[in-house]
Scaffold this active site. Structure first.
Site, PDB file in Angstrom:
ATOM      1  CG  ASP A  60      -2.118  -0.783   1.065  1.00  0.00           C
ATOM      2  OD1 ASP A  60      -2.619  -0.800  -0.084  1.00  0.00           O
ATOM      3  OD2 ASP A  60      -2.583  -1.402   2.035  1.00  0.00           O
ATOM      4  CG  ASP A  70      -6.334  22.211   9.155  1.00  0.00           C
ATOM      5  OD1 ASP A  70      -6.565  21.109   9.695  1.00  0.00           O
ATOM      6  OD2 ASP A  70      -6.284  22.376   7.935  1.00  0.00           O
ATOM      7  CG  PHE A  95     -12.494  20.103   5.074  1.00  0.00           C
ATOM      8  CD1 PHE A  95     -11.995  20.658   3.892  1.00  0.00           C
ATOM      9  CD2 PHE A  95     -13.082  18.844   5.029  1.00  0.00           C
ATOM     10  CE1 PHE A  95     -12.089  19.968   2.707  1.00  0.00           C
ATOM     11  CE2 PHE A  95     -13.164  18.146   3.837  1.00  0.00           C
ATOM     12  CZ  PHE A  95     -12.671  18.712   2.671  1.00  0.00           C
ATOM     13  CB  ALA A 120     -18.248  16.420   3.062  1.00  0.00           C
ATOM     14  CG  MET A 173     -13.403  25.898   0.087  1.00  0.00           C
ATOM     15  SD  MET A 173     -13.896  27.552  -0.402  1.00  0.00           S
ATOM     16  CE  MET A 173     -15.567  27.647   0.170  1.00  0.00           C
ATOM     17  CE  LYS A 217      -5.496  24.665   4.780  1.00  0.00           C
ATOM     18  NZ  LYS A 217      -6.160  24.803   6.083  1.00  0.00           N
ATOM     19  CG  ASP A 259      -4.263  -2.113   7.513  1.00  0.00           C
ATOM     20  OD1 ASP A 259      -4.900  -2.228   6.441  1.00  0.00           O
ATOM     21  OD2 ASP A 259      -3.782  -1.044   7.925  1.00  0.00           O
ATOM     22  CG  ASP A 279      -6.009  -5.093   2.947  1.00  0.00           C
ATOM     23  OD1 ASP A 279      -6.362  -4.790   1.796  1.00  0.00           O
ATOM     24  OD2 ASP A 279      -5.374  -4.348   3.699  1.00  0.00           O
TER      25      ASP A 279
END
Lengths: 696, 563, 191
Positions: free
Chosen positions: A309, A346, A379, A381, A385, A403, A526, A530
């Protein structure tokens, strides 16, 4: 934990091993090793003959010495095995204690019953609270807790285990240090990871691996051939009896023939075979990897393709800000300032890296958030931003900073009537192409510039992949990134191939495709998704932090949950086989010198004008003092070399990641030609000593 | 000490061998794998013959079926051969009115020819009718060689097939080997050697009155047709008792040169066919070089030993048992190649060679007839050693051993060991039995170490399916006919069955593609290891026996001792 | 399984017909048409009578003829073969010493003279048709004496050996040699 630092020969281990060397004389145990068993039978036979001749009033000190050294050969082989076991045991003993003494709080209906760990069965449900030791392997079905897994991993930092998700598996013997969890038991006693780990280092239950079986067959076959050689040799010599002054029963006595047989059969590798296997497992454990079978470890040495991965294995897992690109007419400081302000609260790694970059580049210190009277926009969804609104009540400058992804900011700026520079768009595209992630910063609806977030490839990983390539292993990177990003990272990390925008089922498909071409695949995983790929891969290493499903599907568990561990595992696997191969070669090559010691000794009396000076004395290349000393020296060398090679068996033959031909050339030189020469020197030295001491 | 002329001949031999082998290999590959490129009329004839006899030459065989086909076909061959010998008196083409062959001798001879050994307890001129020589022996000369080719190809298919089951069809392999490979070469070869003086006639023996007026009976017969195939098919059973020393069998230095070359050419060519089939001509060259080196080394030892002084006779280059037209060099070149290549025909009496030349001859056989070896059998025997080498080398580089992409696991190791063990068992144990029984020792002609060597040589020859002899030993006794017969069977099928079992196991496996981590089996370092394994396994097994035979004789000879 | 037995029988029959019948007959036909004399044994005739085969050595004991190599089977090739005595054989040593003595005595040589190996050791087939020129030359005196040759005839005898000596085939294969039968037939022609 101490276990990785134990010296090669710990006093306690040696002491125990010496005792064990004798207890291992049990015929039932000896029988498991045909070569050594043969030595024991020969030693027994000669001992019997010795006693019988004593009864008849005949004593031969020479025979007694040979017999002693024959028994030593058996003991030394036992000792080698015992030392390896001892070292393995040292690692597992503390765990074993944990296993036997723990109790669990089993839920029966609503009641809790205290039961011994040994009585827990698959499907039982137990409760563990702060301070409890988890009684058996299982899966968290309720709650979240921090668990101290240092007992098995040696890592002191506690780990989080919670129901659902990829971190639900717990291991027996580990300790809950906070909170309460409910665990569903997934293994029966004797079948837990701990048990398997213990059994792999204790030869009693150790199953031989396929290569080990094949090698044992080869060694047994050689032993049978040598048995034929020695038996027929006596008959051949008897044919020459008329031409000899001494009876063949003297210079080719049963005891001497047994000595010859023991020297010829591959006792060196035969005696060290199980020690090599055990110490291989032991080395694996010292890397904090548990294998469910020895077969898996050997298979690791055969891996052709490695599936990795990207996140966490090849890259650090977090993108980091690496550069600010201001728009025309915007100063570097301004964009740095805006970017830092927007990221102050952030707490994502990306956010923090922006603050740090601004500080390093422009000397902008982090400011106290409360002073700023700022309002942070997290932020979501929807907006894609994040940012900050600063409305100083004292009438200072009002700043609205955002941003986010280029597309989101572009929409945001344009819908507010601002402009989004073509040059910014150009820069955004460039950054994407180079494999990094662009973030655009806007202040007061004006795009200030672009922050480049780089996916940081782990230090040294490129070298490791180059190593793998030299070993003949291809690396394939699996990533959810778009092909553009993936290409750039693949190039930087130096992987051979990648699969971009990979879905979980792509892994399985890739494994099957490669296997169809005949390759052996190793992978690390993991998550629950998988599990099929881990099961399909020839060597599947599950992270200890992963789900129970993943751990069951793989054939190894990495307790450190370190994805690059596979490289070490491959090395251990290769080392295991190499050590066996090298010592086999060494053992067989040794026989040449032993022949040149014993054959002239046995045949010296034939056609002899004076005593022991027959024509075949010409074969006595080493000019050994007498036939007796020649036979004895060979037997002593044969026994001692086992002990001398114990460290090599335990440490393994040195492995360097190079191509097969280079390794072969090197090992052939050391163990092949070395094996031819060493005994010539060794036997001669022993001969000189024996003669000096007057033992023969 | 070495003559210039000798060096010229030896160089010509090695050069021609190296030149022609790849060509023969290319041709055999054409026959088996590029059928469409054969002339149409030939395939038509083949199909007609096979169709006429309703032989199922298309069905795919797994290893067991293939193995049973080989064994049953060979068994029937033995039975048929015993019968026609035991009743030759009542059969046609017996102008000398030779009596029926005694049963143990008949069985020994039958086994001998079916197993491609061609050990001769009998003397051709005085024992067998033309009928038996033609219908019995000549036929088995062809089919025993063809059996070797078939088994080799079955193994090769096992190696190159990816996860399959079929090893091909034995009848197809058998008939193709005879029709396209052995028969054409035999026909051409016959014509050449008749031109040199080899007899080919059905008239009875010629009675002549010599110049001095004595009577001499000169044996004749349809010899050339049988000699051609016995040379190219690594059979070696002479039409006449003295084999290729007899002037009618080997009249000129040219025939001698061709015999030496052709007795090794098909085994050698098959290496290159194999290379083509496994798609690695480098691997083929590696095998060729190892074999060539072993051959050249053995030759050099023999030649040097013949050229050095015998202290018993105080002379060098003894001509006992040798022919004037060949001289010393051609005699030892023949003795080295014929024992290396499991042919077993001789142009000089091996028993009279110098001890070290005898040492080399025995060693060539004891190593398992893998220095070129028998047609087909030499290469599959060598592959056994390659498998063992791959196994040890594989471990040494830290990978599960692979040979041409196929994993070598315990099953393969087990059967390989068995294939090495079977002939070794015969040589050591049967020799021992002969040495401790009266019926064993009473047959010896020479006493002392040479008598010992006679027995050792005999069983090395039987186990290796070679057929040459230290002919002082009177092997035509019930004891030796039975022991040697048994030895030949074990030496032949004790290898064929393991080979087919290995093929059956390999055919099911995946093929791992090569990577930098895999063992390469075509480079110098591998050939060194292969050479080492062959020498060490061979030496460790037989060093004591050899040192008590030819080695001690050489040492005694050096000090002038005679027996 | 039954199938295999049947197929084996049929395959053996097919291959017997091809290689055991057709092949040898075919070769015989070629042999008889192309190399008639050779295929029938290279029989040598003198005055219309078969006196031997050019390829098969025969016994010469008279002083008047060149001798063939010693034979372990007394030149009777039924069956052919050598002595098979080994390089340390006392029996062989004795035989060789006897042969040496005889060769030296009858050829009137110096007692310590070296006798060529081919005159001392028996051939492999027992009917080796050839000897080396070296041993042939050693016999010249004896033959000349036995046949009462004059000087001309002696010269012719020496020439004869030279003419009869065959060089290695194609200049390099095999050894220099002389066919004894052919030599003796020519010898009889010296008048």
């Amino acid at each position: 934990m101490e276990k990785n630092k134990k010296g090669l020969f710990d006093k306690a281990i040696i002491k125990q091993a010496i005792i064990d060397s004798f207890t291992k004389m049990n015929p039932k145990l000896l029988m498991k090793n045909p070569v050594i068993f043969m030595v024991a039978i020969g030693a027994l036979l000669s001992s019997f003959l010795f006693v019988e001749s004593l009864v008849r009033g005949y004593y031969s000190g020479f025979n007694l010495q040979i017999i002693l050294w024959l028994w030593f050969t058996v003991l030394f082989a036992n000792f080698a095995e015992a030392v390896a076991e001892g070292r393995g045991k040292a690692q597992s003993d503390s765990l074993k204690n944990a296993r036997t003494t723990t109790t669990g709080r089993k839920l029966q209906g609503n009641k809790e019953v205290i039961v011994s760990a040994i009585d827990l069965r698959v499907g039982d449900v137990v409760v563990c609270e702060t301070g409890d030791v988890i009684p058996a392997d299982g899966e968290v079905i309720e709650g979240i807790a921090s668990v101290d897994e240092s007992a098995i991993t040696g890592e002191s930092a506690p780990v989080i285990r919670e129901s659902g998700g990829d971190r639900s598996a717990v291991t027996g013997g580990t300790k809950v240090i906070s909170d309460k969890i409910v665990i569903k038991i997934t293994t029966n006693p004797g079948d837990t990871f701990l048990d398997r780990m213990i059994s792999l280092v204790e030869s009693a239950t150790r199953k031989k691996t396929p290569n080990e079986i094949a090698l044992s067959i080869l060694l047994s076959g050689l032993s049978i051939i040598f048995l034929l050689v020695v038996i027929t040799l006596r008959i051949f010599i008897d044919f020459y009896q008329p031409y000899s002054k001494i009876p063949s029963s003297e210079f080719a006595s049963i005891t001497i023939l047994v000595a010859l047989l023991v020297c010829l059969i591959p006792t060196t590798i035969g005696g060290l075979l199980s020690a090599i296997g055990i110490s291989g497992m032991d080395r694996l454990m010292s890397h904090n990897v548990i294998a469910t079978s020895g077969r898996a470890v050997e298979a690791a040495g055969d891996i052709d393709v490695l599936l990795l991965d990207k996140t966490g294995t090849i890259t650090l897992g977090n993108r980091m800000a690496s550069e600010f690109y201001p728009a025309d007419g915007v100063s570097q400081e301004r964009i740095g300032d805006a970017a830092q302000l927007s990221s102050l609260s952030d707490e994502t790694p990306e956010g923090r890296s922006i603050v740090i970059l601004a500080k390093e580049k422009y000397g902008l210190r982090g400011r106290d958030i409360s002073e700023l009277e700022a309002h942070f926009i997290p932020f979501t969804a929807q907006t894609k931003m994040s940012g900050v609104d600063i409305h100083p009540e004292n009438g200072g400058e009002k700043r609205i900073i955002r941003k986010g992804s280029a597309a989101a900011i572009k929409d945001y700026v344009i819908s507010a009537g601002g402009k989004f520079d073509d040059k910014i768009q150009q820069r955004v595209n460039d950054i994407s192409k180079s494999g990094s992630t662009p973030l655009v910063v806007a202040e007061n609806y004006e795009a200030l510039g672009v922050i480049e977030l780089k996916d940081v490839v782990k230090g040294g990983i490129k070298e490791r992949f180059a190593q793998l390539r030299r070993m003949g292993i291809r690396t394939v990177m699996i990533t959810g990134d778009n092909p553009l990003t993936a290409t750039a990272i693949a190039a930087e990390a130096g992987v051979d191939e990648f699969i971009a925008e990979a879905k979980p089922e792509d892994k399985l498909k890739k494994i099957r495709d490669e296997q169809a071409k005949g390759y052996m695949i190793g992978m690390i995983g993991d998550g629950t998704n998988d599990a099929p790929a881990l099961a399909q891969a020839d060597v599947g290493i599950a992270m200890n932090s992963g789900t129970q499903a993943a751990r069951e599907a793989g054939n190894m568990v990495d307790l450190d949950s370190n994805p690059t561990k596979l490289i070490e595992v491959v090395e251990v696997g290769k080392q295991l086989l190499m050590t066996r191969g090298a010592l086999t070669t060494f053992s067989i090559a040794n026989d040449v010198a032993k022949y040149f010691a014993i054959i002239p000794a046995i045949t010296a009396g034939l056609f002899a004008q004076s005593m022991n000076k027959g024509p075949l004395s010409a074969l006595n290349l080493m000019h050994l003092a007498s036939p007796q000393s020649a036979v004895l020296s060979a037997v002593i060398f044969n026994a001692i070399i086992i002990i001398m090679l114990v460290p090599l068996a335990l440490k393994g033959v040195k492995y360097r990641p190079t191509g097969a031909s280079v390794i072969l050339r090197r090992n052939l030189l050391i163990y092949g030609f070395g094996g031819l020469l060493v005994p010539f020197i060794g036997i001669k030295i022993i001969d000189v000593i024996l003669t000096a001491l007057g033992l023969v | 000490m070495f003559k210039f002329n000798d060096i010229l001949q030896i160089l010509a031999f090695f050069a021609l061998l190296t030149l022609l082998s790849p060509l023969i290999g290319w041709y055999i590959n054409l026959v088996f794998n590029r059928e469409s490129r054969l002339p149409a009329f030939l395939t038509k004839i083949e199909n007609y013959l096979i169709g006429f006899f309703k032989i199922d030459a298309t069905a795919e065989m797994d290893w067991k079926t293939y193995c049973f086909s080989v064994l049953i076909f060979n068994f029937i061959g033995i039975v048929f051969l015993v019968l026609i010998q035991a009743f030759q008196q009542y059969l046609p083409l017996n102008p000398q009115k030779l009596p029926n062959v005694e049963i143990f001798l008949a069985i020994n001879t039958a086994i001998s020819f079916v197993t491609n050994t061609n050990w001769q307890s009998y003397a051709g001129e005085t024992t067998l009718s033309y009928f038996v020589q033609m219908i019995g022996l000549t036929v088995q000369n062809f089919v025993s060689a063809a059996t070797g080719i078939a088994v080799l190809f079955a193994l090769t298919r096992g190696i190159v097939t990816r996860q399959g089951k079929s090893l091909g069809n034995f009848w197809n392999d058998l008939v193709k080997s005879v029709l396209y490979v052995l028969l054409p070469i035999a026909i051409l070869f016959s014509v050449v050697i008749i031109g040199q003086g080899v007899v080919q006639t059905f008239t009875s023996y010629a009675d002549v009155t010599t110049l001095e007026g004595a009577k001499q009976t000169i044996p004749l017969g349809p010899a050339a047709s049988q000699i051609a195939i016995k040379q190219i098919g690594t059979n070696g059973g002479g039409f006449f008792n003295a084999n290729s020393a007899f002037p009618f069998e080997n009249p000129t230095p040219l025939t001698n040169f061709l015999y030496v070359l052709f007795l090794i050419l098909i085994p050698s060519g098959l290496i290159f066919t194999y290379g083509k089939m496994v798609k690695s001509s480098k691997h083929a060259w590696m095998i060729y070089c190892v074999m060539l080196f072993l051959l050249a080394f053995g030759f050099f030892v023999s030649y040097a030993s013949e050229c050095s002084t015998n202290n018993v006779f105080h002379a060098s280059g003894l001509m006992e048992g040798k022919e004037t037209r060949f001289g010393v060099m051609n005699s030892v070149l023949y003795s080295t190649t014929t024992t290396a290549a499991s042919n077993g025909s001789v142009n000089a009496m091996h028993s009279s060679l110098s001890p070290m030349a005898g040492f080399v001859a025995m060693t060539n056989m004891m190593l398992g007839e893998i220095i070129f070896g028998g047609v087909g059998s030499g290469l599959y025997g060598m592959i056994i050693f390659i498998i063992l080498t791959v196994f040890i080398a594989g471990l040494m580089i830290g990978r599960t051993p692979e040979y041409l992409g196929k994993k070598i696991e315990s099953f393969e190791v087990k059967w390989s060991i068995l294939a090495v063990l079977a002939p070794s068992f015969v040589i050591l144990v049967f020799s021992s039995i002969a040495l401790i029984t009266k019926s064993g020792t009473s047959s010896m002609l020479n006493s002392g170490p040479h008598g010992f060597s006679e027995v050792l040589y005999t069983f090395a020859s039987a186990a290796g399916n070679n057929g040459s002899a230290f002919a002082g030993l009177n092997a035509n006794t019930a004891f030796y006919n039975i022991m040697i017969g048994l030895g030949m069977l074990i030496g032949r099928y004790g290898v064929i069955v393991p080979i087919l079992a290995i093929a059956g196991s390999l055919v099911k496996k995946k093929i791992t593609p090569l990577s930098a981590g895999s063992l390469t089996t075509d480079n110098f370092i591998f050939s060194v290891l292969l050479f080492g394994i062959i020498i060490i396994v061979g030496a460790l097994t037989f060093f004591p026996a050899l040192s008590l035979g030819p080695l001690i004789e050489q040492l005694l000879m050096n000090s002038g001792v005679s027996f | 399984m039954k199938n295999i037995w049947l197929s084996s029988l049929k395959a053996l029959l097919l291959l017997t017909i091809i290689t055991g019948v057709i092949y040898p007959l075919f070769i015989t036909v070629i042999a008889k048409t192309m190399f008639y004399e050779k295929a029938d044994g290279s029989i040598v005739y003198k005055d219309g009578k078969a006196v031997g085969s050019a390829l098969i050595g025969q016994k010469f004991t008279s002083d008047k003829y060149f001798w063939s190599r010693p034979s372990a089977i007394d030149y009777n090739p039924l069956p052919s073969g050598g002595s098979n005595l080994g390089p340390t054989s006392k029996a062989l040593l004795d035989t060789v010493n006897t042969r040496r003595k005889i060769f030296i005595n009858r050829n009137n040589m110096n007692a310590n003279a070296i006798v060529p190996n081919d005159a001392l050791f028996a051939s492999g087939s027992g009917v080796d048709p050839d000897i080396t020129p070296a041993s042939a030359y050693l016999e010249v005196t004896r033959i000349a004496k036995a046949r009462n040759f004059n000087d001309n005839q002696k010269a012719a005898l020496a020439d004869l050996i030279k003419n009869q000596t065959e060089c290695p085939q194609f200049g390099f294969l095999g050894e220099e040699k002389i066919n004894v039968l052919s030599l003796n037939i020519e010898l009889d022609k010296i008048k």
